[in-house]
Design an enzyme around this catalytic site. Sequence first.
Site, short mmCIF file in Angstrom:
data_model
loop_
_atom_site.label_atom_id
_atom_site.label_comp_id
_atom_site.label_asym_id
_atom_site.label_seq_id
_atom_site.Cartn_x
_atom_site.Cartn_y
_atom_site.Cartn_z
N ASN A 12 0.86 -1.19 0.00
CA ASN A 12 0.00 0.00 0.00
C ASN A 12 0.89 1.24 0.00
OD1 ASN A 12 -1.80 2.05 0.54
ND2 ASN A 12 -2.19 1.43 2.67
N TRP A 13 0.97 1.89 -1.16
CA TRP A 13 1.89 3.03 -1.29
C TRP A 13 1.31 4.32 -0.70
CZ3 TRP A 13 3.92 2.43 -7.07
CH2 TRP A 13 4.56 1.18 -7.19
N LYS A 14 0.08 4.25 -0.24
CA LYS A 14 -0.59 5.42 0.36
C LYS A 14 -0.45 6.65 -0.56
CE LYS A 14 0.28 3.39 4.81
NZ LYS A 14 0.19 3.51 6.25
N HIS A 98 -9.42 0.77 5.18
CA HIS A 98 -8.12 0.98 5.83
C HIS A 98 -8.32 1.89 7.04
CE1 HIS A 98 -4.01 2.32 6.53
NE2 HIS A 98 -3.62 1.24 5.88
N GLU A 100 -6.71 4.31 8.12
CA GLU A 100 -6.55 5.76 7.86
C GLU A 100 -7.82 6.34 7.25
OE1 GLU A 100 -2.86 5.44 5.70
OE2 GLU A 100 -1.86 4.84 7.56
N GLU A 170 -5.11 -5.49 10.81
CA GLU A 170 -4.15 -4.41 10.99
C GLU A 170 -4.42 -3.71 12.32
OE1 GLU A 170 -2.31 -3.25 6.97
OE2 GLU A 170 -3.90 -1.84 7.43
N GLY A 176 2.39 2.12 10.73
CA GLY A 176 3.28 3.27 10.53
C GLY A 176 3.98 3.72 11.80
N SER A 216 3.64 -2.29 10.33
CA SER A 216 5.09 -2.20 10.50
C SER A 216 5.83 -3.50 10.16
CB SER A 216 5.45 -1.74 11.91
OG SER A 216 4.92 -0.43 12.14
N GLY A 237 2.85 -1.18 4.34
CA GLY A 237 2.85 0.24 4.01
C GLY A 237 4.27 0.72 3.74
N GLY A 238 4.89 1.30 4.76
CA GLY A 238 6.21 1.93 4.61
C GLY A 238 7.24 1.10 3.86
C1 PEP Z 1 -0.72 -0.10 6.05
O1 PEP Z 1 -0.79 1.06 5.70
O2 PEP Z 1 -1.61 -0.89 5.73
C2 PEP Z 1 0.44 -0.51 6.86
C3 PEP Z 1 0.43 -1.71 7.38
O3 PEP Z 1 1.44 0.41 7.03
P1 PEP Z 1 2.91 0.15 7.69
O4 PEP Z 1 3.44 -1.13 7.10
O5 PEP Z 1 3.70 1.33 7.33
O6 PEP Z 1 2.67 0.00 9.17
#
Ligand code: PEP
Length: 259
Positions: A12-14, A98, A100, A170, A176, A216, A237-238
């Site tokens: 997920n590149w957000k 998600h 966010e 999640e 994040g 993470s 994500g990151g």
């Molecule tokens: C996400 O945005 O779904 C996520 C898991 O982010 P991160 O890996 O950065 O925690």
Amino acid sequence: MAVIKKPVIAGNWKMHKTIAEARELAASVARGFPEVSEAALILIPPFTAIQEVKRTVSGTDIAVGAQDLFWEEKGAFTGEISPLQLKEAGCDFVIIGHSERRQFFGETDETVRKKVLAALNHELTPIVCIGETLEEREKGQTLNRIQTQLENSLFALDASSFSRVVLAYEPIWAIGTGLNATPEQAEEVQAFIRSLIASRYGKTLADYAIILYGGSVKPNNALSLAREKDVDGFLVGGASLEAESFLGIAREALRAVRD
Ligand code: PEP
């Protein structure tokens, strides 16, 4: 019978990457893909880069997804994007609910329910995110929260529709933040999710259900998480913003399957 599944690694590149940057990242992932081709990779760029990423990975088995959708096909819904538009741009997957979106944009279990139906009606595979806040975890409400989310947003689906949904557990406190759930914490919740699916839809469907962990995930913690019985892959994500770390996670997930 043990169910063997391909590990699914979704990035997920957000709200990161211009079109040019997205092309470069997708091309790097595609170059490294032959080494991890036994995993199912899904790239989920921002809307503006979907078509370019799809074009860049064409000829590989890498899939492309979107980060959200609206449930109507078209109309006066300024700023929204429809399932038809996503399909046309090259998506086969879409993230729904998600944290966010829930936290900053008013997403609820009810909007998630409508979006899941819209996605399924247009042959998009929904990746539905569920998870608890830190406060809920500390109050011992994690499993209740998960059960409510599943019941309100997904369990009205019939079995054949539900079998096309991918779930992502999640924990919101792990997204994040650099704080990942321990493998035991992830497994406790993911086994619980599978048991709820078994009660609602039966054991076979539950065994085949794909339940990702997200929060993470990095190459250095992916192996121990992937070794857990009910972790079928990752929503990242990151660490999906660099080809090397994204591919590294896929490599670790495959190691867990081979070990
Ligand atoms: C996400 O945005 O779904 C996520 C898991 O982010 P991160 O890996 O950065 O925690």
